[in-house]
Motif scaffolding. Structure first.
Motif, PDB file in Angstrom:
ATOM      1  N   ILE A 226      18.094  -9.202  79.262  1.00  0.00           N
ATOM      2  CA  ILE A 226      19.424  -9.700  79.623  1.00  0.00           C
ATOM      3  C   ILE A 226      19.526 -11.186  79.316  1.00  0.00           C
ATOM      4  O   ILE A 226      18.602 -11.955  79.565  1.00  0.00           O
ATOM      5  CB  ILE A 226      19.698  -9.471  81.126  1.00  0.00           C
ATOM      6  CG1 ILE A 226      19.692  -7.977  81.444  1.00  0.00           C
ATOM      7  CG2 ILE A 226      21.036 -10.082  81.527  1.00  0.00           C
ATOM      8  CD1 ILE A 226      20.829  -7.192  80.836  1.00  0.00           C
ATOM      9  N   ILE A 227      20.666 -11.599  78.773  1.00  0.00           N
ATOM     10  CA  ILE A 227      20.979 -13.015  78.590  1.00  0.00           C
ATOM     11  C   ILE A 227      21.858 -13.459  79.745  1.00  0.00           C
ATOM     12  O   ILE A 227      22.750 -12.719  80.161  1.00  0.00           O
ATOM     13  CB  ILE A 227      21.709 -13.242  77.248  1.00  0.00           C
ATOM     14  CG1 ILE A 227      20.828 -12.754  76.096  1.00  0.00           C
ATOM     15  CG2 ILE A 227      22.051 -14.708  77.049  1.00  0.00           C
ATOM     16  CD1 ILE A 227      21.524 -12.787  74.746  1.00  0.00           C
TER      17      ILE A 227
ATOM     18  N   SER B  18      28.988  -8.558  75.189  1.00  0.00           N
ATOM     19  CA  SER B  18      28.567  -9.224  76.428  1.00  0.00           C
ATOM     20  C   SER B  18      27.750 -10.482  76.172  1.00  0.00           C
ATOM     21  O   SER B  18      27.774 -11.421  76.972  1.00  0.00           O
ATOM     22  CB  SER B  18      27.773  -8.259  77.302  1.00  0.00           C
ATOM     23  OG  SER B  18      26.609  -7.807  76.632  1.00  0.00           O
ATOM     24  N   SER B  19      27.027 -10.546  75.048  1.00  0.00           N
ATOM     25  CA  SER B  19      26.202 -11.724  74.766  1.00  0.00           C
ATOM     26  C   SER B  19      27.036 -12.936  74.395  1.00  0.00           C
ATOM     27  O   SER B  19      26.517 -14.055  74.308  1.00  0.00           O
ATOM     28  CB  SER B  19      25.206 -11.419  73.640  1.00  0.00           C
ATOM     29  OG  SER B  19      25.881 -11.183  72.422  1.00  0.00           O
ATOM     30  N   LEU B  20      28.340 -12.724  74.163  1.00  0.00           N
ATOM     31  CA  LEU B  20      29.218 -13.841  73.822  1.00  0.00           C
ATOM     32  C   LEU B  20      29.689 -14.613  75.046  1.00  0.00           C
ATOM     33  O   LEU B  20      30.293 -15.663  74.910  1.00  0.00           O
ATOM     34  CB  LEU B  20      30.441 -13.327  73.057  1.00  0.00           C
ATOM     35  CG  LEU B  20      30.225 -12.925  71.594  1.00  0.00           C
ATOM     36  CD1 LEU B  20      31.453 -12.225  71.067  1.00  0.00           C
ATOM     37  CD2 LEU B  20      29.887 -14.143  70.750  1.00  0.00           C
ATOM     38  N   TYR B  21      29.429 -14.092  76.232  1.00  0.00           N
ATOM     39  CA  TYR B  21      29.976 -14.727  77.428  1.00  0.00           C
ATOM     40  C   TYR B  21      29.052 -15.803  77.980  1.00  0.00           C
ATOM     41  O   TYR B  21      27.831 -15.644  78.010  1.00  0.00           O
ATOM     42  CB  TYR B  21      30.267 -13.684  78.508  1.00  0.00           C
ATOM     43  CG  TYR B  21      31.503 -12.876  78.216  1.00  0.00           C
ATOM     44  CD1 TYR B  21      32.763 -13.434  78.392  1.00  0.00           C
ATOM     45  CD2 TYR B  21      31.418 -11.577  77.726  1.00  0.00           C
ATOM     46  CE1 TYR B  21      33.910 -12.705  78.097  1.00  0.00           C
ATOM     47  CE2 TYR B  21      32.558 -10.848  77.436  1.00  0.00           C
ATOM     48  CZ  TYR B  21      33.794 -11.423  77.622  1.00  0.00           C
ATOM     49  OH  TYR B  21      34.933 -10.703  77.325  1.00  0.00           O
ATOM     50  N   ALA B  22      29.670 -16.886  78.415  1.00  0.00           N
ATOM     51  CA  ALA B  22      28.972 -17.996  79.051  1.00  0.00           C
ATOM     52  C   ALA B  22      29.583 -18.206  80.438  1.00  0.00           C
ATOM     53  O   ALA B  22      30.678 -17.706  80.724  1.00  0.00           O
ATOM     54  CB  ALA B  22      29.123 -19.269  78.209  1.00  0.00           C
ATOM     55  N   PRO B  23      28.899 -18.934  81.333  1.00  0.00           N
ATOM     56  CA  PRO B  23      29.444 -19.144  82.681  1.00  0.00           C
ATOM     57  C   PRO B  23      30.872 -19.671  82.697  1.00  0.00           C
ATOM     58  O   PRO B  23      31.684 -19.269  83.533  1.00  0.00           O
ATOM     59  CB  PRO B  23      28.458 -20.147  83.287  1.00  0.00           C
ATOM     60  CG  PRO B  23      27.163 -19.851  82.618  1.00  0.00           C
ATOM     61  CD  PRO B  23      27.543 -19.502  81.199  1.00  0.00           C
ATOM     62  N   ARG B  24      31.208 -20.569  81.770  1.00  0.00           N
ATOM     63  CA  ARG B  24      32.547 -21.166  81.765  1.00  0.00           C
ATOM     64  C   ARG B  24      33.652 -20.141  81.547  1.00  0.00           C
ATOM     65  O   ARG B  24      34.801 -20.366  81.936  1.00  0.00           O
ATOM     66  CB  ARG B  24      32.643 -22.230  80.667  1.00  0.00           C
ATOM     67  CG  ARG B  24      32.638 -21.648  79.265  1.00  0.00           C
ATOM     68  CD  ARG B  24      32.693 -22.741  78.203  1.00  0.00           C
ATOM     69  NE  ARG B  24      33.986 -23.352  78.150  1.00  0.00           N
ATOM     70  CZ  ARG B  24      34.997 -22.939  77.371  1.00  0.00           C
ATOM     71  NH1 ARG B  24      34.838 -21.879  76.611  1.00  0.00           N
ATOM     72  NH2 ARG B  24      36.139 -23.576  77.354  1.00  0.00           N
TER      73      ARG B  24
ATOM     74  N   PHE C 176      31.247  -5.990  84.754  1.00  0.00           N
ATOM     75  CA  PHE C 176      32.712  -5.867  84.773  1.00  0.00           C
ATOM     76  C   PHE C 176      33.210  -4.982  83.635  1.00  0.00           C
ATOM     77  O   PHE C 176      34.216  -4.278  83.786  1.00  0.00           O
ATOM     78  CB  PHE C 176      33.356  -7.256  84.699  1.00  0.00           C
ATOM     79  CG  PHE C 176      33.338  -7.989  86.010  1.00  0.00           C
ATOM     80  CD1 PHE C 176      34.215  -7.641  87.026  1.00  0.00           C
ATOM     81  CD2 PHE C 176      32.433  -9.012  86.242  1.00  0.00           C
ATOM     82  CE1 PHE C 176      34.198  -8.305  88.252  1.00  0.00           C
ATOM     83  CE2 PHE C 176      32.402  -9.682  87.458  1.00  0.00           C
ATOM     84  CZ  PHE C 176      33.284  -9.321  88.467  1.00  0.00           C
ATOM     85  N   GLU C 177      32.510  -5.008  82.509  1.00  0.00           N
ATOM     86  CA  GLU C 177      32.900  -4.151  81.400  1.00  0.00           C
ATOM     87  C   GLU C 177      32.743  -2.680  81.766  1.00  0.00           C
ATOM     88  O   GLU C 177      33.478  -1.820  81.259  1.00  0.00           O
ATOM     89  CB  GLU C 177      32.041  -4.485  80.175  1.00  0.00           C
ATOM     90  CG  GLU C 177      32.454  -3.770  78.910  1.00  0.00           C
ATOM     91  CD  GLU C 177      31.624  -4.203  77.713  1.00  0.00           C
ATOM     92  OE1 GLU C 177      30.828  -3.389  77.227  1.00  0.00           O
ATOM     93  OE2 GLU C 177      31.780  -5.364  77.283  1.00  0.00           O
ATOM     94  N   ALA C 178      31.801  -2.381  82.664  1.00  0.00           N
ATOM     95  CA  ALA C 178      31.559  -0.992  83.069  1.00  0.00           C
ATOM     96  C   ALA C 178      32.771  -0.371  83.751  1.00  0.00           C
ATOM     97  O   ALA C 178      32.919   0.850  83.766  1.00  0.00           O
ATOM     98  CB  ALA C 178      30.338  -0.925  83.989  1.00  0.00           C
TER      99      ALA C 178
END
Length: 274
Positions: free
Chosen positions: A171-172, A210-216, A181-183
């Protein structure tokens, strides 16, 4: 090749220092945070380590880490305090943690608007079932490649974050929450395509990887509401105590004023005319 990536990733991860703890937040602030958080909330954290600084640089944001609040987890506690957060850490993988872990940090609560109770339960269960998965160390290497201070286009930063091994058992950092949330098909920052027809205009949402998401992304998402504990508890500006112009506050008033200043997000003990 995989063992080499893991070895290098673990070596780089050791550069991640513990966050500067500084002074702990006043008890009332920690109580406000505990009272405000609800299952399904995303807690953003401003880290102070070297890896955290790299994430903030790459994403052009103050937030370097994210955790999902799921409520007390049965059988998981630290010094008698129940674990209520699920997160993916570089050195541990996917783990649960108590809220006190981040009470010394700057945090922000992002709440999914309109998420049903059933879907909220699914989101929390999805994350809980992945406790124990490893961290994608290839992502650490990709991140460190861009810690040097030369300018970089935003699209290149985003492409860097999207890299990783692609291993489903790894997991990243923010990917765990994005996948949860995608689920349930809850949007974060989907790609919106407008389709015009003879009868109406429709918007089609396409989920991002999903790997494109960052905390911001949880902070700027139009589908997540920023919740501030001070305001959620009924802030009344008339109850604040202010110093007189040009006067230095008395030390006897400092603790109470510091508590109120911290709760309101203001810098404490400065005259109004500075």
């Amino acid at each position: 090749m995989g063992w080499m990536i893991d070895s290098v990733g673990r070596l780089i991860a050791r550069l991640q220092k513990q966050a500067n703890r500084g002074e702990p937040l006043p008890p009332n602030d920690s109580t406000a945070l505990r009272d405000t958080l609800r299952p399904g909330d995303v807690l953003l954290v401003e880290g102070k380590g070297r890896i955290s600084s790299g994430i903030k640089y790459l994403t052009q944001s103050a937030w370097s880490h994210s955790a999902l609040y799921v409520g007390p987890i049965a059988g998981s506690a630290t010094d008698g305090e129940p674990h209520v957060l699920i997160e993916a850490n570089i050195d541990e993988g996917v783990v649960s943690a108590p809220l006190s872990k981040y009470l010394h940090c700057q945090t922000r609560i992002c709440r999914p608007v309109g998420l049903s109770g059933a879907d909220c339960e699914k989101v929390c269960r999805y994350a809980s079932e992945r406790i124990g998965l490893g961290y994608d160390f290839k992502n650490v290497i990709d991140l460190m490649r861009h810690l040097f201070p030369w300018p970089m286009a935003q699209r290149c930063r985003r492409r860097t974050i999207a890299l990783g091994s692609g291993d489903a058992s790894r997991i990243i950092y923010s990917s765990l929450i994005a996948q949860a949330f995608e689920a349930v098909r809850y949007p974060i920052l989907p790609t919106i395509t407008h389709i015009d027809s003879q009868t109406a205009r429709r918007e089609i949402a396409e989920p991002r990887h999903s790997s494109l998401y960052a905390p911001r992304d949880f902070d700027i998402s139009p589908y997540f509401m920023v919740v501030k504990p001070t305001l959620a508890r009924g802030f009344k500006y008339k109850d604040m105590h202010w110093t007189a112009r040009g006067r230095t506050p008395q030390r006897t008033l400092a603790p109470e004023m510091e508590r109120r200043d911290r709760a309101s997000g203001m810098r404490p003990h400065f005259p109004l005319d500075l």
